[in-house]
Design a protein around this motif. Structure first.
Motif, short mmCIF file in Angstrom:
data_model
loop_
_atom_site.label_atom_id
_atom_site.label_comp_id
_atom_site.label_asym_id
_atom_site.label_seq_id
_atom_site.Cartn_x
_atom_site.Cartn_y
_atom_site.Cartn_z
N ASP A 71 0.83 -1.20 0.00
CA ASP A 71 0.00 0.00 0.00
C ASP A 71 0.87 1.26 0.00
OD1 ASP A 71 -2.60 1.36 0.23
OD2 ASP A 71 -1.96 1.84 2.27
N THR A 72 1.98 1.21 0.67
CA THR A 72 2.89 2.35 0.70
C THR A 72 3.54 2.57 -0.66
OG1 THR A 72 3.28 1.97 3.07
CG2 THR A 72 4.86 3.38 1.92
N ALA A 73 3.95 1.48 -1.31
CA ALA A 73 4.49 1.60 -2.68
C ALA A 73 3.43 2.17 -3.61
CB ALA A 73 4.98 0.24 -3.17
N PHE A 74 2.20 1.73 -3.45
CA PHE A 74 1.07 2.25 -4.22
C PHE A 74 0.92 3.75 -4.00
CE2 PHE A 74 -3.77 2.66 -3.72
CZ PHE A 74 -4.00 2.99 -5.05
N ALA A 75 1.00 4.19 -2.76
CA ALA A 75 0.87 5.62 -2.45
C ALA A 75 1.97 6.43 -3.13
CB ALA A 75 0.91 5.83 -0.94
N TYR A 76 3.19 5.94 -3.07
CA TYR A 76 4.30 6.66 -3.71
C TYR A 76 4.09 6.73 -5.22
CZ TYR A 76 7.49 7.00 0.31
OH TYR A 76 8.09 7.33 1.51
N ALA A 77 3.69 5.61 -5.82
CA ALA A 77 3.54 5.56 -7.28
C ALA A 77 2.41 6.48 -7.75
CB ALA A 77 3.29 4.13 -7.74
N CYS A 78 1.26 6.44 -7.09
CA CYS A 78 0.14 7.23 -7.59
C CYS A 78 0.24 8.70 -7.23
CB CYS A 78 -1.21 6.63 -7.19
SG CYS A 78 -1.63 6.62 -5.46
N ASN A 79 1.07 9.07 -6.28
CA ASN A 79 1.30 10.47 -5.95
C ASN A 79 2.53 11.05 -6.63
OD1 ASN A 79 -0.63 11.66 -3.76
ND2 ASN A 79 -0.33 9.50 -3.22
N VAL A 84 -2.33 15.05 -5.34
CA VAL A 84 -2.78 14.25 -4.20
C VAL A 84 -3.69 13.14 -4.71
CG1 VAL A 84 -4.13 14.24 -2.07
CG2 VAL A 84 -2.55 16.13 -2.54
N ALA A 85 -3.34 11.91 -4.37
CA ALA A 85 -4.13 10.73 -4.75
C ALA A 85 -4.27 9.83 -3.53
CB ALA A 85 -3.44 9.99 -5.89
N VAL A 86 -5.47 9.33 -3.34
CA VAL A 86 -5.75 8.44 -2.20
C VAL A 86 -6.35 7.14 -2.70
CG1 VAL A 86 -6.03 10.34 -0.56
CG2 VAL A 86 -8.02 9.50 -1.82
N ALA A 87 -6.23 6.11 -1.88
CA ALA A 87 -6.77 4.80 -2.25
C ALA A 87 -8.29 4.86 -2.32
CB ALA A 87 -6.32 3.75 -1.24
N LEU A 88 -8.82 4.29 -3.38
CA LEU A 88 -10.26 4.15 -3.56
C LEU A 88 -10.68 2.72 -3.23
CD1 LEU A 88 -12.89 5.49 -4.55
CD2 LEU A 88 -12.20 4.85 -6.88
N SER A 89 -9.89 1.76 -3.72
CA SER A 89 -10.09 0.36 -3.35
C SER A 89 -8.79 -0.40 -3.61
CB SER A 89 -11.24 -0.28 -4.14
OG SER A 89 -10.85 -0.52 -5.48
N CYS A 90 -8.60 -1.45 -2.84
CA CYS A 90 -7.39 -2.26 -2.95
C CYS A 90 -7.75 -3.72 -2.70
CB CYS A 90 -6.33 -1.85 -1.93
SG CYS A 90 -5.82 -0.13 -2.04
N ILE A 111 -0.93 1.05 -14.19
CA ILE A 111 -1.54 0.29 -15.27
C ILE A 111 -2.37 1.22 -16.14
CG2 ILE A 111 -3.12 -1.61 -15.82
CD1 ILE A 111 -0.39 -2.38 -14.49
N HIS A 112 -3.09 2.13 -15.49
CA HIS A 112 -3.97 3.05 -16.23
C HIS A 112 -4.20 4.28 -15.35
CE1 HIS A 112 -7.90 4.60 -17.66
NE2 HIS A 112 -7.38 4.30 -18.84
N ARG A 113 -4.20 5.44 -15.99
CA ARG A 113 -4.49 6.69 -15.27
C ARG A 113 -5.19 7.62 -16.25
NH1 ARG A 113 -1.69 9.34 -10.65
NH2 ARG A 113 -2.04 11.58 -10.80
N LYS A 114 -6.38 8.06 -15.86
CA LYS A 114 -7.12 8.97 -16.71
C LYS A 114 -8.08 9.77 -15.84
CE LYS A 114 -9.88 9.31 -20.86
NZ LYS A 114 -10.49 8.60 -21.98
N GLY A 115 -8.14 11.05 -16.09
CA GLY A 115 -9.02 11.90 -15.30
C GLY A 115 -8.65 11.86 -13.83
N ARG A 116 -9.62 11.51 -13.00
CA ARG A 116 -9.38 11.48 -11.55
C ARG A 116 -9.12 10.07 -11.02
NH1 ARG A 116 -14.05 13.82 -8.52
NH2 ARG A 116 -12.60 13.59 -6.81
N ASN A 117 -8.89 9.09 -11.91
CA ASN A 117 -8.75 7.70 -11.48
C ASN A 117 -7.44 7.09 -11.96
OD1 ASN A 117 -11.47 7.39 -10.31
ND2 ASN A 117 -12.08 7.83 -12.39
N GLY A 118 -6.91 6.17 -11.18
CA GLY A 118 -5.73 5.43 -11.58
C GLY A 118 -5.79 4.01 -11.06
N THR A 119 -5.16 3.10 -11.78
CA THR A 119 -5.08 1.70 -11.37
C THR A 119 -3.61 1.31 -11.36
OG1 THR A 119 -7.22 1.21 -12.34
CG2 THR A 119 -5.79 -0.68 -11.89
N TYR A 120 -3.18 0.63 -10.29
CA TYR A 120 -1.78 0.29 -10.08
C TYR A 120 -1.67 -1.16 -9.62
CZ TYR A 120 -0.95 5.26 -10.40
OH TYR A 120 -0.89 6.55 -10.87
#
Length: 151
Positions: A71-79, A84-90, A111-120
């Motif tokens: 989850d921490t690696a996810f936070a670094y990658a998406c931010n 500012v990006a926060v987890a929506l679901s994991c 994997i994908h990032r568009k608009g206000r959403n991203g998948t990692y």
């Protein structure tokens, strides 16, 4: 081509500033000994060593702590873009368990990032390459920045 190289260099420098700010502010990661090994736009690699205090009742690394590393690696990658990006679901799957003394390495890729959403996707392995956890996170991008500078 020099213009493109300059843009990539600037994006990388910004990702590194974001990583440094996260590292400075994240008390929970410091408590667990989580270290930032590499960050790029949309990517992060973090690691931690499993200590005796991280073992559960059956003597293996507590799944919640493996999840925390992912989850921490996810936070670094998406931010890493300085938005500012926060987890929506994991979700997470544990095909194996970490053991005391293992160095767990979490690599998270966009994997994908568009608009206000991203998948990692994040894979957690041991130092020998054994897969410990497979994590997928979806983020929501909010208003604001991690550090001052161009997003």
């Amino acid at each position: 081509m020099p213009h493109r190289a300059t843009e990539e260099t600037q994006r990388q420098a910004l990702a590194e500033r974001v990583g440094a700010a996260f590292s400075e502010r994240d008390s929970a990661s410091r408590l667990l000994g989580i270290e930032l090994d590499e960050i790029r736009p949309g990517f992060a690699r973090l690691s931690m060593t499993v200590t005796g205090d991280m073992l559960n009742g059956v003597g293996i690394c507590h799944g919640g702590l493996t999840y925390t590393l992912a989850d921490t690696a996810f936070a670094y990658a998406c931010n890493s873009y300085n938005r500012v990006a926060v987890a929506l679901s994991c979700t997470v799957t544990y095909p194996a368990a970490g053991r005391q003394g293992d160095r767990l390495i979490a690599e998270c890729r966009e994997i994908h990032r568009k608009g206000r959403n991203g998948t990692y996707d994040c894979t957690v392995t041991t130092q020998s390459g054994e897969v410990i956890a497979l994590f997928r996170g979806q983020c929501r991008i909010l208003e604001g920045h991690i550090v001052e500078g161009n997003p």
